[in-house]
Design a protein around this motif. Sequence first.
Motif, PDB file in Angstrom:
ATOM      1  N   ILE A 181       0.833  -1.207   0.000  1.00 43.36           N
ATOM      2  CA  ILE A 181       0.000   0.000   0.000  1.00 43.36           C
ATOM      3  C   ILE A 181       0.869   1.259   0.000  1.00 43.36           C
ATOM      4  CG2 ILE A 181      -1.644   1.344   1.358  1.00 43.36           C
ATOM      5  CD1 ILE A 181      -2.904  -1.273   2.255  1.00 43.36           C
ATOM      6  N   VAL A 182       1.905   1.269   0.831  1.00 50.93           N
ATOM      7  CA  VAL A 182       2.816   2.422   0.867  1.00 50.93           C
ATOM      8  C   VAL A 182       3.514   2.588  -0.487  1.00 50.93           C
ATOM      9  CG1 VAL A 182       4.972   3.250   1.870  1.00 50.93           C
ATOM     10  CG2 VAL A 182       3.150   2.419   3.358  1.00 50.93           C
ATOM     11  N   ALA A 183       3.892   1.481  -1.110  1.00 49.07           N
ATOM     12  CA  ALA A 183       4.524   1.553  -2.432  1.00 49.07           C
ATOM     13  C   ALA A 183       3.583   2.189  -3.443  1.00 49.07           C
ATOM     14  CB  ALA A 183       4.936   0.152  -2.894  1.00 49.07           C
ATOM     15  N   THR A 186       9.619   1.807   1.477  1.00 43.86           N
ATOM     16  CA  THR A 186       8.837   0.640   1.060  1.00 43.86           C
ATOM     17  C   THR A 186       9.446  -0.648   1.617  1.00 43.86           C
ATOM     18  OG1 THR A 186       8.114   1.737  -0.972  1.00 43.86           O
ATOM     19  CG2 THR A 186       8.003  -0.665  -0.926  1.00 43.86           C
ATOM     20  N   ALA A 187      10.761  -0.771   1.495  1.00 42.76           N
ATOM     21  CA  ALA A 187      11.424  -1.967   2.019  1.00 42.76           C
ATOM     22  C   ALA A 187      11.269  -2.050   3.538  1.00 42.76           C
ATOM     23  CB  ALA A 187      12.904  -1.944   1.638  1.00 42.76           C
ATOM     24  N   LEU A 188      11.379  -0.914   4.228  1.00 46.08           N
ATOM     25  CA  LEU A 188      11.254  -0.903   5.681  1.00 46.08           C
ATOM     26  C   LEU A 188       9.864  -1.346   6.120  1.00 46.08           C
ATOM     27  CD1 LEU A 188      12.430  -0.149   8.460  1.00 46.08           C
ATOM     28  CD2 LEU A 188      11.593   2.180   8.078  1.00 46.08           C
ATOM     29  N   PHE A 189       8.832  -0.828   5.468  1.00 45.94           N
ATOM     30  CA  PHE A 189       7.472  -1.190   5.845  1.00 45.94           C
ATOM     31  C   PHE A 189       7.191  -2.661   5.525  1.00 45.94           C
ATOM     32  CE2 PHE A 189       6.868   3.195   6.484  1.00 45.94           C
ATOM     33  CZ  PHE A 189       5.656   3.393   7.133  1.00 45.94           C
ATOM     34  N   THR A 190       7.704  -3.142   4.413  1.00 42.17           N
ATOM     35  CA  THR A 190       7.467  -4.534   4.048  1.00 42.17           C
ATOM     36  C   THR A 190       8.137  -5.481   5.034  1.00 42.17           C
ATOM     37  OG1 THR A 190       7.374  -3.882   1.706  1.00 42.17           O
ATOM     38  CG2 THR A 190       7.635  -6.222   2.189  1.00 42.17           C
ATOM     39  N   ILE A 191       9.408  -5.251   5.313  1.00 43.69           N
ATOM     40  CA  ILE A 191      10.141  -6.121   6.240  1.00 43.69           C
ATOM     41  C   ILE A 191       9.617  -5.956   7.662  1.00 43.69           C
ATOM     42  CG2 ILE A 191      12.423  -6.607   7.212  1.00 43.69           C
ATOM     43  CD1 ILE A 191      13.617  -5.654   4.551  1.00 43.69           C
ATOM     44  N   ILE A 227       5.724  -7.778  -4.805  1.00 45.81           N
ATOM     45  CA  ILE A 227       4.556  -6.915  -5.042  1.00 45.81           C
ATOM     46  C   ILE A 227       4.907  -5.451  -4.778  1.00 45.81           C
ATOM     47  CG2 ILE A 227       2.209  -6.397  -4.306  1.00 45.81           C
ATOM     48  CD1 ILE A 227       1.931  -9.341  -3.513  1.00 45.81           C
ATOM     49  N   SER A 228       5.577  -5.194  -3.652  1.00 46.75           N
ATOM     50  CA  SER A 228       5.878  -3.815  -3.254  1.00 46.75           C
ATOM     51  C   SER A 228       6.808  -3.134  -4.255  1.00 46.75           C
ATOM     52  CB  SER A 228       6.501  -3.798  -1.858  1.00 46.75           C
ATOM     53  OG  SER A 228       5.637  -4.365  -0.907  1.00 46.75           O
ATOM     54  N   LEU A 229       7.925  -3.789  -4.571  1.00 47.87           N
ATOM     55  CA  LEU A 229       8.885  -3.169  -5.496  1.00 47.87           C
ATOM     56  C   LEU A 229       8.321  -3.109  -6.910  1.00 47.87           C
ATOM     57  CD1 LEU A 229      12.188  -4.766  -4.155  1.00 47.87           C
ATOM     58  CD2 LEU A 229      11.271  -2.480  -3.712  1.00 47.87           C
ATOM     59  N   GLY A 230       7.546  -4.130  -7.291  1.00 47.84           N
ATOM     60  CA  GLY A 230       6.912  -4.079  -8.602  1.00 47.84           C
ATOM     61  C   GLY A 230       5.923  -2.932  -8.704  1.00 47.84           C
ATOM     62  N   ALA A 231       5.111  -2.736  -7.651  1.00 50.97           N
ATOM     63  CA  ALA A 231       4.168  -1.623  -7.641  1.00 50.97           C
ATOM     64  C   ALA A 231       4.893  -0.283  -7.651  1.00 50.97           C
ATOM     65  CB  ALA A 231       3.264  -1.720  -6.419  1.00 50.97           C
ATOM     66  N   LEU A 232       5.997  -0.203  -6.940  1.00 52.30           N
ATOM     67  CA  LEU A 232       6.750   1.048  -6.886  1.00 52.30           C
ATOM     68  C   LEU A 232       7.314   1.406  -8.261  1.00 52.30           C
ATOM     69  CD1 LEU A 232       7.565   3.093  -4.682  1.00 52.30           C
ATOM     70  CD2 LEU A 232       9.737   1.892  -4.498  1.00 52.30           C
ATOM     71  N   LEU A 233       7.972   0.454  -8.905  1.00 55.39           N
ATOM     72  CA  LEU A 233       8.573   0.731 -10.210  1.00 55.39           C
ATOM     73  C   LEU A 233       7.509   0.970 -11.280  1.00 55.39           C
ATOM     74  CD1 LEU A 233      11.418  -1.961 -10.134  1.00 55.39           C
ATOM     75  CD2 LEU A 233      11.649   0.501  -9.762  1.00 55.39           C
TER      76      LEU A 233
END
Length: 523
Positions: A335-337, A384-389, A407-413
């Motif tokens: 969601i943050v991403a 994004t990485a901080l919230f995911t981990i 999902i997070s990094l894909g959504a971000l990019l």
Amino acid sequence: MVAHLIRLRFLILGNSLRKSPWQIVAVVIGGLYGLGILFAVVGGLFALSFAPVETARTATVLGGGALVLGWALLPLIAAGIDQTVDPARLAPFPIPLNSLLLGLAISGVLGVPGMVTSIAALAMATTWWHHPAAAGAAILCAAIGVFTCVIASRAVAALATGIGSGRRFREAKRLLIFIPLILIGPIILGLSSLIEKQSDALPGLASVVAWTPIGAVWAVPGDVADGRFGRAALELVIALVTLALVTVVWRFALARALENPAHSSSVKAGRRGLGLFGLFPATPTGAIAARALTYWVRDPRYAQSLIVVPLMPILLFFYSGSFDSRGVLDAAGPIVALLLSLSIYTDVSYDSTAFALHLQKGVRGRADRAGRVVALAVFAVPITALFTIGSVWYTNTWAALPGLLGISLGALLSGFALSSIASGLLVFPVPAPGESPFRGRPGGGFTLTLTTFATWGILAVLIVPELVLAIVGLVTGEPGFGWSALAVGLVLGAALLTIGIRWGGTILERRGPELLVQLQNQK
């Protein structure tokens, strides 16, 4: 003069609607939305006519008090309820202050929020149709209550212009006040639970609110219906005194605001080196990245879009408790991403006429797109990485980490790619540089919201591959699917980002002059 001010209000609104079809769409949708709320409120007020007098009185007093309070507090986080006729723009003209007060008050009542409030307040008479005297009192009190709402809103807006020692202080205050609005869902659910548990205490609370400036006017009809005429008379006096006081306060604040209009604080020349420009390469992409990151640090309009990010764990924690599933917290990273990746599709709109510098210097579109993405990625990727981990650590669902990162990094990019295209295609009605980040323009909020939802839908389609792999891995327990989701998210996201920067750069080069004209027309 009053009639002229009212005509001016509708003339300005009509001119703004003729500028763009989106403005018309926004007004129509806003009107339909208001009608929907109005229909529900009127139906509820009529249904109260079949309830006991005490129940109807409790509901109208508490609901009316909340209405007055809402009108009074909203200007603290926005630029007034309806600023179609901005008092600051009328300062150079020799308009008598009393005429200006009356004209602005009536124009406020004739706005969409004012008309919805007026009809809802008048509908309170249907609650008391069994008691003719109370129904007549409800009509009188409706007029007093509506003008109290509008004038209180105007008074608070005028007072707020002089609060704070500088622009940064004022914007920080508004950003902090905006936080309860983001948490409105948990607040409403919490209040609903409290009301359900403490329903027996509501009549007593209504009796207290009835003696306050926000509730007195709404208590009069109920007391008339109950035969307590002396109490009703005292409440009516409180209501009239309240209206007189807020009018006096508004008159004083408006006079001061017109005599000493607010000015944007001057910007002092920096003498501490190049700042962020010294940290990026001396290339067009590096210069744009440094400038964009400076905006993220110093421009309150950018900071507004980041308010919800630190609050996301609170929201998800609350709803995870409601859904009895701590796994809901694992959605924090994606969601943050999504929120961060789409926060730059208004970048060109925020540039305003400063965008002319890009055209004058012949900046390549790809450099512009890449620079803005780099500036956002500097903090978006770590967050994004901080919230995911962090969410996985809290829920102890480490097996889901690769898929969630995919999902997070894909959504971000992918979101970076979408934003790079969208900001070159559309110009949005956003607050101008130096204005409050919550200052709206007619139709601007709806246009931005509509585009946001459309972009969210497109982004959801783009991340389907990694999303499906992550879900399959979570369901089957096979770690290979999660790692595949991570690989697909990175590779597919990088490919889409490359396409988005190239395509968005081409669009920007082709439509640059047209975008500048639209930006100039919004001034």
